[in-house]
Write a protein that holds these residues in place. Structure first.
Motif, PDB file in Angstrom:
ATOM      1  N   VAL A  79       0.834  -1.201   0.000  1.00  0.00           N
ATOM      2  CA  VAL A  79       0.000   0.000   0.000  1.00  0.00           C
ATOM      3  C   VAL A  79       0.868   1.250   0.000  1.00  0.00           C
ATOM      4  CG1 VAL A  79      -1.553   1.366   1.442  1.00  0.00           C
ATOM      5  CG2 VAL A  79      -2.059  -1.030   1.031  1.00  0.00           C
ATOM      6  N   LEU A  80       1.898   1.264   0.832  1.00  0.00           N
ATOM      7  CA  LEU A  80       2.788   2.426   0.901  1.00  0.00           C
ATOM      8  C   LEU A  80       3.603   2.579  -0.387  1.00  0.00           C
ATOM      9  CD1 LEU A  80       4.027   2.082   4.593  1.00  0.00           C
ATOM     10  CD2 LEU A  80       2.438   3.791   3.686  1.00  0.00           C
ATOM     11  N   VAL A  81       4.037   1.462  -0.962  1.00  0.00           N
ATOM     12  CA  VAL A  81       4.764   1.511  -2.238  1.00  0.00           C
ATOM     13  C   VAL A  81       3.852   2.051  -3.336  1.00  0.00           C
ATOM     14  CG1 VAL A  81       5.786   0.083  -4.054  1.00  0.00           C
ATOM     15  CG2 VAL A  81       6.425  -0.297  -1.674  1.00  0.00           C
ATOM     16  N   LEU A 199      -4.314   5.772   0.080  1.00  0.00           N
ATOM     17  CA  LEU A 199      -3.441   4.615   0.276  1.00  0.00           C
ATOM     18  C   LEU A 199      -2.430   4.864   1.392  1.00  0.00           C
ATOM     19  CD1 LEU A 199      -2.770   3.636  -3.450  1.00  0.00           C
ATOM     20  CD2 LEU A 199      -4.174   2.402  -1.798  1.00  0.00           C
ATOM     21  N   LEU A 200      -1.905   6.088   1.451  1.00  0.00           N
ATOM     22  CA  LEU A 200      -0.966   6.434   2.522  1.00  0.00           C
ATOM     23  C   LEU A 200      -1.614   6.280   3.888  1.00  0.00           C
ATOM     24  CD1 LEU A 200       1.696   7.636   3.607  1.00  0.00           C
ATOM     25  CD2 LEU A 200       0.668   9.901   3.322  1.00  0.00           C
ATOM     26  N   MET A 201      -2.844   6.771   4.028  1.00  0.00           N
ATOM     27  CA  MET A 201      -3.535   6.679   5.309  1.00  0.00           C
ATOM     28  C   MET A 201      -3.791   5.214   5.686  1.00  0.00           C
ATOM     29  SD  MET A 201      -3.650   9.717   6.338  1.00  0.00           S
ATOM     30  CE  MET A 201      -4.696   9.481   7.778  1.00  0.00           C
ATOM     31  N   THR A 202      -4.102   4.386   4.703  1.00  0.00           N
ATOM     32  CA  THR A 202      -4.264   2.956   4.973  1.00  0.00           C
ATOM     33  C   THR A 202      -2.945   2.358   5.442  1.00  0.00           C
ATOM     34  OG1 THR A 202      -6.013   2.750   3.318  1.00  0.00           O
ATOM     35  CG2 THR A 202      -4.884   0.727   3.967  1.00  0.00           C
ATOM     36  N   LEU A 207       0.676   0.475   9.894  1.00  0.00           N
ATOM     37  CA  LEU A 207       1.867   0.632  10.736  1.00  0.00           C
ATOM     38  C   LEU A 207       1.480   0.820  12.199  1.00  0.00           C
ATOM     39  CD1 LEU A 207       4.032   2.976   8.461  1.00  0.00           C
ATOM     40  CD2 LEU A 207       4.346   0.526   8.861  1.00  0.00           C
ATOM     41  N   ILE A 208       0.366   1.498  12.441  1.00  0.00           N
ATOM     42  CA  ILE A 208      -0.124   1.660  13.814  1.00  0.00           C
ATOM     43  C   ILE A 208      -0.560   0.312  14.379  1.00  0.00           C
ATOM     44  CG2 ILE A 208      -1.973   2.647  15.236  1.00  0.00           C
ATOM     45  CD1 ILE A 208      -1.879   5.121  13.443  1.00  0.00           C
ATOM     46  N   ASP A 209      -1.301  -0.447  13.574  1.00  0.00           N
ATOM     47  CA  ASP A 209      -1.759  -1.774  14.026  1.00  0.00           C
ATOM     48  C   ASP A 209      -0.585  -2.712  14.297  1.00  0.00           C
ATOM     49  OD1 ASP A 209      -4.380  -0.935  13.830  1.00  0.00           O
ATOM     50  OD2 ASP A 209      -4.677  -1.774  11.819  1.00  0.00           O
ATOM     51  N   LEU A 210       0.500  -2.554  13.534  1.00  0.00           N
ATOM     52  CA  LEU A 210       1.688  -3.389  13.727  1.00  0.00           C
ATOM     53  C   LEU A 210       2.553  -2.915  14.886  1.00  0.00           C
ATOM     54  CD1 LEU A 210       2.684  -3.827   9.970  1.00  0.00           C
ATOM     55  CD2 LEU A 210       1.879  -5.633  11.496  1.00  0.00           C
ATOM     56  N   GLY A 211       2.204  -1.776  15.473  1.00  0.00           N
ATOM     57  CA  GLY A 211       2.962  -1.232  16.589  1.00  0.00           C
ATOM     58  C   GLY A 211       4.206  -0.484  16.174  1.00  0.00           C
ATOM     59  N   LEU A 212       4.333  -0.181  14.886  1.00  0.00           N
ATOM     60  CA  LEU A 212       5.506   0.535  14.388  1.00  0.00           C
ATOM     61  C   LEU A 212       5.339   2.045  14.466  1.00  0.00           C
ATOM     62  CD1 LEU A 212       6.267  -1.689  11.252  1.00  0.00           C
ATOM     63  CD2 LEU A 212       7.376  -1.750  13.506  1.00  0.00           C
ATOM     64  N   ASN A 248      -7.032   9.705  14.821  1.00  0.00           N
ATOM     65  CA  ASN A 248      -6.153   9.975  15.956  1.00  0.00           C
ATOM     66  C   ASN A 248      -5.098  10.981  15.512  1.00  0.00           C
ATOM     67  OD1 ASN A 248      -3.900   8.453  14.724  1.00  0.00           O
ATOM     68  ND2 ASN A 248      -5.121   6.635  15.239  1.00  0.00           N
ATOM     69  N   LEU A 249      -4.256  11.399  16.424  1.00  0.00           N
ATOM     70  CA  LEU A 249      -3.285  12.458  16.122  1.00  0.00           C
ATOM     71  C   LEU A 249      -2.289  12.023  15.059  1.00  0.00           C
ATOM     72  CD1 LEU A 249      -2.207  15.276  16.667  1.00  0.00           C
ATOM     73  CD2 LEU A 249      -0.888  14.340  18.603  1.00  0.00           C
ATOM     74  N   MET A 250      -1.836  10.768  15.094  1.00  0.00           N
ATOM     75  CA  MET A 250      -0.876  10.295  14.096  1.00  0.00           C
ATOM     76  C   MET A 250      -1.485  10.355  12.695  1.00  0.00           C
ATOM     77  SD  MET A 250       2.011   9.250  13.100  1.00  0.00           S
ATOM     78  CE  MET A 250       2.876   8.940  14.649  1.00  0.00           C
ATOM     79  N   GLU A 251      -2.737   9.950  12.561  1.00  0.00           N
ATOM     80  CA  GLU A 251      -3.409  10.010  11.261  1.00  0.00           C
ATOM     81  C   GLU A 251      -3.538  11.450  10.788  1.00  0.00           C
ATOM     82  OE1 GLU A 251      -6.333   6.094  11.449  1.00  0.00           O
ATOM     83  OE2 GLU A 251      -6.962   7.974  12.394  1.00  0.00           O
TER      84      GLU A 251
END
Length: 277
Positions: A79-81, A199-202, A207-212, A248-251
């Motif tokens: 998705v990020l690529v 796509l970036l937001m997804t 990355l948030i769900d993965l804890g990164l 959330n703030l990160m988004e």
């Protein structure tokens, strides 16, 4: 999801048809005694489509062979690529759209003059494979960002995009006053920038769900009453724009940073080539 797939196939197919049309029209205009150059051209088109198909198969096989956790990481990366490739494509087209026809014809002229028919083949292969590979990555990224109702829906969306692309290309080549190449590229450029943001937001969510990445906060607001991203219409809007009903703030930071960078790149001053006098 259906509309996103149709849009990507439509946009990329029109660009591919443009490249193929330029190459074929130049060969026809030269009134070559042999049909060999055009045969190599269309063989290159077919080979480019095969390369894109092989890339799609590789992405699917790699994704299916992973565990659930590894698949989440894999899809987040794709998705990020895809978001990064869309941005690269948009700004590459902004810089090269005006000279693309001249560059393609110059390369083709050199191959024909030297009777390097494999050069004609490779030129078509690279051009089509590039567009096709981009389409594959974009579509895989879109599919990774949400759930499609069925495989049939995805195929139908792709076919709709392809049919619309052929119709659009016909209008553009006919010189219609309703639509021009400039208008086409500008409108689709804006839509692609919004899609890249979605796509970036997804990817950020992944990355948030993965804890990164940290969330940094709980939901800053709730706009579900206005437009819920859990509905069909809201989900499509979210996928195409990066909208979040309860961000959330990160988004929020990722969303703002993306548009800050994009606007800065769009409106950055262009270098003027000095003319020796």
């Amino acid at each position: 999801m259906f509309a996103s797939i149709a849009f990507v196939v439509w946009r990329e197919s029109v660009e591919a048809l443009l490249v193929i049309g330029i190459l074929d029209a130049w060969l026809v205009s030269q009134q070559l005694a042999s049909r060999q150059p055009r045969l190599y051209l269309w063989a290159g088109v077919g080979a480019g489509i095969i390369v894109a198909g092989l890339l799609a198969a590789v992405l699917l096989v790699l994704g299916d062979g992973l565990s659930d956790d590894a698949q989440t990481i894999y899809q987040t990366v794709i998705v990020l690529v895809a978001a990064g490739l869309i941005l690269q494509m948009v700004f590459w087209m902004r810089s090269h759209a005006r000279s693309m026809r001249h560059d393609l014809e110059t390369s083709l002229e050199g191959a024909v003059a030297a009777r390097r028919w494999w050069g004609v083949f490779l030129l078509a292969l690279v051009a089509v494979a590039r567009e096709g590979s981009e389409t594959v990555v974009f579509l895989y990224g879109i599919l990774s960002a949400g759930v499609l109702g069925s495989v049939f829906s995805g195929i139908l969306a792709g076919l709709c995009g392809l049919v619309l692309a052929i119709f659009t290309y016909g209008l553009l080549m006919a010189g219609s006053r309703i639509i021009s190449w400039r208008v086409f590229f500008r409108v689709t450029e804006i839509l692609l920038l919004f899609l890249a943001c979605g796509l970036l937001m997804t990817g950020v969510d992944g990355l948030i769900d993965l804890g990164l990445l940290p969330r940094l906060s709980r939901s800053l607001w709730n706009s579900n009453a206005l437009l819920s991203d859990g509905t069909s219409a809201g989900g499509f809007f979210a996928a195409m724009t990066g909208y979040r009903a309860r961000p959330n703030l990160m988004e929020l930071l990722a969303f703002c940073a993306y548009w800050f960078v994009v606007i800065a790149l769009v409106y950055r001053p262009r270098r003027r080539t000095a003319i020796a006098g």
